[in-house]
Every structure is written in C-alpha cells, then in structure tokens.
Design a protein around this motif. Structure first.
Motif, PDB file in Angstrom:
ATOM      1  N   SER A   1      -6.080   3.849  -4.421  1.00 48.59           N
ATOM      2  CA  SER A   1      -4.669   4.228  -4.313  1.00 48.59           C
ATOM      3  C   SER A   1      -3.754   3.205  -4.947  1.00 48.59           C
ATOM      4  O   SER A   1      -2.621   3.503  -5.294  1.00 48.59           O
ATOM      5  CB  SER A   1      -4.287   4.427  -2.843  1.00 48.59           C
ATOM      6  OG  SER A   1      -4.996   5.517  -2.290  1.00 48.59           O
ATOM      7  N   GLY A   2      -4.221   1.978  -5.064  1.00 45.95           N
ATOM      8  CA  GLY A   2      -3.423   0.941  -5.708  1.00 45.95           C
ATOM      9  C   GLY A   2      -2.715   0.055  -4.710  1.00 45.95           C
ATOM     10  O   GLY A   2      -2.514   0.414  -3.542  1.00 45.95           O
ATOM     11  N   SER A   3      -2.349  -1.121  -5.189  1.00 42.71           N
ATOM     12  CA  SER A   3      -1.637  -2.100  -4.382  1.00 42.71           C
ATOM     13  C   SER A   3      -0.527  -2.695  -5.221  1.00 42.71           C
ATOM     14  O   SER A   3      -0.769  -3.170  -6.340  1.00 42.71           O
ATOM     15  CB  SER A   3      -2.608  -3.197  -3.919  1.00 42.71           C
ATOM     16  OG  SER A   3      -1.929  -4.217  -3.233  1.00 42.71           O
ATOM     17  N   VAL A   4       0.700  -2.661  -4.705  1.00 44.37           N
ATOM     18  CA  VAL A   4       1.846  -3.176  -5.452  1.00 44.37           C
ATOM     19  C   VAL A   4       1.752  -4.703  -5.507  1.00 44.37           C
ATOM     20  O   VAL A   4       1.810  -5.370  -4.480  1.00 44.37           O
ATOM     21  CB  VAL A   4       3.172  -2.744  -4.811  1.00 44.37           C
ATOM     22  CG1 VAL A   4       4.350  -3.359  -5.557  1.00 44.37           C
ATOM     23  CG2 VAL A   4       3.287  -1.225  -4.786  1.00 44.37           C
ATOM     24  N   SER A   5       1.592  -5.220  -6.711  1.00 47.97           N
ATOM     25  CA  SER A   5       1.488  -6.670  -6.885  1.00 47.97           C
ATOM     26  C   SER A   5       2.777  -7.282  -7.412  1.00 47.97           C
ATOM     27  O   SER A   5       3.013  -8.478  -7.251  1.00 47.97           O
ATOM     28  CB  SER A   5       0.342  -7.002  -7.838  1.00 47.97           C
ATOM     29  OG  SER A   5       0.534  -6.375  -9.097  1.00 47.97           O
TER      30      SER A   5
ATOM     31  N   THR B   1       0.833  -1.217   0.000  1.00 48.38           N
ATOM     32  CA  THR B   1       0.000   0.000   0.000  1.00 48.38           C
ATOM     33  C   THR B   1       0.861   1.259   0.000  1.00 48.38           C
ATOM     34  O   THR B   1       0.634   2.176   0.790  1.00 48.38           O
ATOM     35  CB  THR B   1      -0.929   0.001   1.222  1.00 48.38           C
ATOM     36  OG1 THR B   1      -0.135  -0.035   2.425  1.00 48.38           O
ATOM     37  CG2 THR B   1      -1.846  -1.201   1.216  1.00 48.38           C
ATOM     38  N   ARG B   2       1.850   1.312  -0.884  1.00 59.07           N
ATOM     39  CA  ARG B   2       2.760   2.462  -0.881  1.00 59.07           C
ATOM     40  C   ARG B   2       2.593   3.352  -2.114  1.00 59.07           C
ATOM     41  O   ARG B   2       3.534   4.034  -2.533  1.00 59.07           O
ATOM     42  CB  ARG B   2       4.199   1.999  -0.748  1.00 59.07           C
ATOM     43  CG  ARG B   2       4.713   1.060  -1.820  1.00 59.07           C
ATOM     44  CD  ARG B   2       6.138   0.638  -1.452  1.00 59.07           C
ATOM     45  NE  ARG B   2       6.814  -0.132  -2.473  1.00 59.07           N
ATOM     46  CZ  ARG B   2       6.772  -1.456  -2.589  1.00 59.07           C
ATOM     47  NH1 ARG B   2       6.027  -2.142  -1.745  1.00 59.07           N
ATOM     48  NH2 ARG B   2       7.443  -2.076  -3.537  1.00 59.07           N
TER      49      ARG B   2
ATOM     50  N   GLY C   1      -3.302  -7.386   0.753  1.00 61.46           N
ATOM     51  CA  GLY C   1      -1.971  -7.661   0.208  1.00 61.46           C
ATOM     52  C   GLY C   1      -0.909  -7.585   1.278  1.00 61.46           C
ATOM     53  O   GLY C   1       0.021  -8.412   1.314  1.00 61.46           O
ATOM     54  N   ASN C   2      -1.027  -6.615   2.197  1.00 58.73           N
ATOM     55  CA  ASN C   2      -0.052  -6.500   3.281  1.00 58.73           C
ATOM     56  C   ASN C   2      -0.152  -7.675   4.251  1.00 58.73           C
ATOM     57  O   ASN C   2       0.863  -8.173   4.756  1.00 58.73           O
ATOM     58  CB  ASN C   2      -0.260  -5.192   4.043  1.00 58.73           C
ATOM     59  CG  ASN C   2       0.498  -4.034   3.424  1.00 58.73           C
ATOM     60  OD1 ASN C   2       1.129  -4.192   2.387  1.00 58.73           O
ATOM     61  ND2 ASN C   2       0.433  -2.876   4.043  1.00 58.73           N
ATOM     62  N   LEU C   3      -1.378  -8.108   4.549  1.00 54.29           N
ATOM     63  CA  LEU C   3      -1.537  -9.270   5.426  1.00 54.29           C
ATOM     64  C   LEU C   3      -0.933 -10.508   4.780  1.00 54.29           C
ATOM     65  O   LEU C   3      -0.285 -11.330   5.458  1.00 54.29           O
ATOM     66  CB  LEU C   3      -3.012  -9.498   5.739  1.00 54.29           C
ATOM     67  CG  LEU C   3      -3.700  -8.428   6.603  1.00 54.29           C
ATOM     68  CD1 LEU C   3      -5.178  -8.765   6.770  1.00 54.29           C
ATOM     69  CD2 LEU C   3      -3.029  -8.305   7.966  1.00 54.29           C
TER      70      LEU C   3
END
Length: 529
Positions: free
Chosen positions: A210-214, A190-191, A447-449
């Motif tokens: 905001s988007g999620s880095v995959s 989440t950056r 995604g962070n979890l």
C-alpha cells in the motif's frame, strides 16, 4: 521686652517634651533596628518601600507559577520519555516479527507483548498529577484525555488549549503539554493504498504494498494532485504509471518503472514521496524469459490512491435559524483535494455565517486568528478549503456548525499499535504471499512508530524550552527581588552604631533640658518667700 514667668515655663516644658519624644523615638529605632516605623518618619521613603513590597509580592506569585511550570514539565517529560521507551520496544518487536524465520506462534507472542505495551502507553497518556488532574487533557484536566471506543479505536477527548501563566513582567508561558501536541500530530505514513483492479481474482503473482509516506512535502505537492494513479505492466516487462489525466508519470518513480521479474525478493521504489514495495512471485517457467514474464503479468493493473478523507458537520444548538448542513464531503477534483490536504484544519473547524456569507476557522476559535477560508452567499452549495457543504435553509448571522475532519494525515500511536496487533494475529505460516503482505504492512507501520517518537521528542523539546525560559526568568526575578530588598533596607534598616550614639546624645540633651525645666520652674515669687 519682658518675658513672663509663664512663658519661660512653657518654653522649657516644650523643649523638654521635644527632647523626650526624640529620645523615645530613637530608643524604638535602636530596639527594633528599623528607622521607618510610620509613614510620617519618611513619607517619600515609605511610598517607595510600599512600591517595592508590592513588586516583591508579585515576584512571589511569579515564583509559584514557575514552580508549577517546572513540576508540570517534569511530570509530562517523565511520561513522554517512558512512552518513547515503550515505542522503541514496540519497534523492535515489529522488526522481529517481519523476520521470515518467525512462526505464527512467535508473532502471536510478540502481539501479546504489544497488547501490554499498548495498555502501558495508554496509562501514561492518561497520567495524573498529585492533585488528580490529567496532564495531557489541555485546559479540561478533569477528564482523561484518551478513551477506547466501542469499535476498538482510541480517540483524544481533551482540548488544544494550553494553560498560560505569567512568570515575569510581560512574559507568559504555557504551563502544560496537551495530548494534541504530544500524540495527535504524529504523521500517518500509512495513508495510501494499492488496490488490484485487474484481474478480478488475485493470483498472487504480484504483491504491491500500500505504500508508506516518506516525504510529506512531496506527497502533498505531487502525489495528491495526480491521484488516483494506474499502475500496469507493459513490454520489458516494466511498470507504467499514469495519473488521473492519463499522463505517463513513470519517470517520477525512483526506478523509472524497472524491476527484476526473476526475483521474488522485496523490491523497493519511491513514487512522489511514497515508498512502495514490489514482490514478483512468478513460477520458474515464467521467470525463464522476459517474454514469458510479460505474458504472465499482462492485463494486470493497480489503482494507487490516498485514503479518502472524511468530514461531518454538526449544528450548534445556539443557532437562531433552523438551517442545517445535509451533506459534507471533500471535493473530488485534484485541486480541491490538494487544497483540503494543505489548508483544511487538521483538528477540525468551525463554519460561521456572517451577514453576507461564511467564514471557516480552525477549531477552537481564538480571538485574533484569521479565518482559513471565506466566501459569499448562504448556499445551497458552498465551498471552503477544499470541502463542499450542502446547506438546507437560510443560515442567519452568527449561526455556527462544528466540522469534524478525518484527513488521515495524522494517527495516534494507540491506533497504530492496534493495526500492528491485528496484523500479527493473522496466520501466514506456509503462505509466502501472505508473509510478503504482512512484512509490507509491518514495514509501513514502523514509519508510524517512528513519527510517533519524533512527535514526542518535539513535544519534550518544546516543554524543555518553556522550562528553561521559566528558570532563566526565575533567576532574573530573584535578582530583582534581592535588589528591591536592598533598596528597601536603605529606607528602613537602622544603623545600630549611629542610632546608639544618637540615643546617648539625646539622653544627655534630655537630662540637660530637664535641669533647665527644673530651674525655670523655680523662677516665681512664691519660691522666694
């Protein structure tokens, strides 16, 4: 040749004494079952037995170290497995909370359970062994690894240093898992952010997550260099994405900029390693035609960017000069930002000055590790690994500055849970756009979890590999120890049957020499009177 009576007496007496000494020694061997009682019995054998005993003493210490490795692995693995279970439950709550059928009350109940899970996880992160040492603090096991700051965030207080133990000749293993290894290297998905720049007031017609880095590799290689991006809506209608140089990079989006303007459902697309979600909330009239939709969405733009990185510099109290760093920041050019993301130490750095310039090392500085960046000169402006520093004064050789970094590339699971709890406490009943934003933030937090669980699984695997190496070495050590005992017994252990036979023989010889001595003692003139 004449032999005097005295000589005969002395010879007989000496022979008797030798036989008696052999008899006594063999008697000791039979009773003790040990044929090596003094070094004089077998000097070469005694030296070898001593060498084997010393090696076995070292093997005993190795065995103790292996026990420590096994115990630490068992304790940390139990804690980390429990944390993975708690994170799995947290993920279930997040997925449930994203269900549009839930109410604010339902989400509040989930938030309260997440608070309990967060407290449980922090307790597990601060687990202690039977001696009261904190398992995840690194080499500084006297203090808890995690604390809650006054602003509600959680930070790691331990170090990155392992505790090495020798478990075999030439084999040294780390006996612990640090919190840095288990919890601080989880990728932060989440950056990134998507900020509405036009119109000034958000009318809710578009909701862009905001988007999620995959894909971290694609993000670092492509996304970072081109930010900030501008996303706008053009003829079609469709999205247009341009990079910081004004180049059209829409083709890098998985949908090539296309979207369904007539649907308010979440529409996902991937852009340069970042998963984004788009919701289009047009009225029935605006959805009636492409022209109407285009008119409703025109002059609407968003800025896509990464969360800005931050750094700070602290003067070491041992410095000999009064020089200070008055400003520390990440470079603003795309090249500097990409270099910072790829090269700057995520765990902080040490800036050291030499006789001709400066060197930047990953913190903590370890012997033999090369610097990540070097340069000449002492300022006032110096650059290292994508970071800029303003130096006031003239540093001297040996001066050091502690550099703390915030790249936002990683995030510990406690802070992720705080973000989720805050999001779930937000009331969105009867607010469709608010619910869309909540669902987007929850999806990103998942995604962070997931990355937190992956990092824990990696740490468990690493500690398991160390434990296996320790166990395998223990088997080898036991074999060596057994061989040493066997070899030592060839020098020390007596053959009971052979010794008893020899004792009987020596007893007979002693008795014979005794009779000889008695007869010899009568060979004098006085015995004939």
């Amino acid at each position: 040749m004449r032999i005097s009576t005295g000589q005969i007496y002395e010879t007989s007496a000496a022979n008797y004494q030798r036989n008696y000494a052999k008899y006594v020694k063999t008697g000791e061997e039979v009773s003790s079952e040990n044929k090596l009682n003094t070094a004089s019995d077998n000097p070469v054998g005694a030296a070898r037995v001593l060498q084997l005993a010393q090696q076995n003493a070292m093997l005993e210490q190795y065995a103790n170290n292996i026990t420590i490795v096994n115990n630490n692995t068992a304790n940390t693995e139990t804690a980390m497995t429990s944390i993975i279970t708690a994170l799995q439950r947290a993920s279930e709550l997040v997925i449930s909370s994203g269900n549009g059928g839930q109410t604010d009350s339902d989400r509040l109940a989930n938030s309260q359970e997440l608070v309990q899970l967060q407290s449980q996880i922090m307790g597990l992160m601060n687990s202690q062994d039977a001696n009261g040492r904190y398992l995840f603090s690194g080499s500084d096991s006297a203090q808890p690894p995690y604390i809650r700051n006054s602003d509600g965030t959680y930070s790691y207080q331990g170090d990155q240093n392992g505790v090495s133990l020798e478990v075999g000749d030439g084999l040294v293993l780390n006996s612990i898992t640090t919190g840095w290894e288990a919890f601080e290297q989880a990728v932060n998905t989440t950056r990134t952010s998507a900020t509405l720049t036009r119109p000034a007031v958000d009318d809710g017609k578009i909701n862009l997550s905001s988007g999620s880095v995959s894909s971290t590799s694609t993000y670092n290689a492509s996304y970072v260099a081109g930010q900030p991006y501008t996303l706008s809506f053009v003829d079609g209608p469709q999205m247009l994405i341009t990079d910081n140089a004004g180049n059209d990079v829409t083709a890098d989006a998985s949908t090539a900029g296309k979207f369904d303007y007539a649907s308010s459902a979440s529409q996902g697309f991937i852009f340069r390693g970042v998963d984004m979600t788009l919701n289009v909330n047009l009225s029935a009239t605006e959805r009636a035609s492409a022209d109407a939709a285009e008119t409703a969405l025109q002059n609407r733009t968003y800025q896509l960017t990464s969360t800005p990185s931050s750094i700070s510099a602290t003067r070491s109290p041992g410095n000999t000069s009064s020089a200070t760093i008055t400003q520390a920041a990440v470079g603003t050019t795309a090249t500097e930002q990409a270099l910072y993301n790829n090269a700057f130490p995520t765990g902080g750095a040490i800036l050291k000055f030499t006789n001709s310039g400066y060197e930047l090392y990953a913190s903590p500085v370890s012997n033999g590790n090369p610097p990540v960046a070097t340069g000449s000169g002492f300022g006032p402006q110096i650059n290292a690994a994508g970071a800029r520093f303003t130096v006031s004064g003239t540093p001297q050789q040996g001066d050091q500055f502690i550099i703390e970094s915030g790249t936002h590339q990683t995030k510990n699971i406690l802070n992720t849970l705080t973000d989720i709890i805050t999001a779930l406490d937000t009331k969105v009943d009867n607010d469709g756009v608010g619910l869309q934003k909540l669902q987007a933030s929850l999806s990103s937090a998942l995604g962070n979890l997931a990355s937190g669980r992956e990092q824990l699984a990696t740490a468990i695997s690493a500690s398991g590999a160390r434990q296996k190496a320790a166990i395998d070495q223990g088997v080898t050590n036991d074999m060596i120890k057994g061989n040493n005992v066997t070899e030592s017994e060839t020098f020390t252990k007596s053959d009971g049957v052979e010794a008893a036979t020899r004792l009987t023989l020596q007893q007979n010889m002693l008795q014979a020499s005794q009779q000889v001595f008695i007869q010899a003692s009568k060979l004098n003139l006085f015995s004939q009177i």
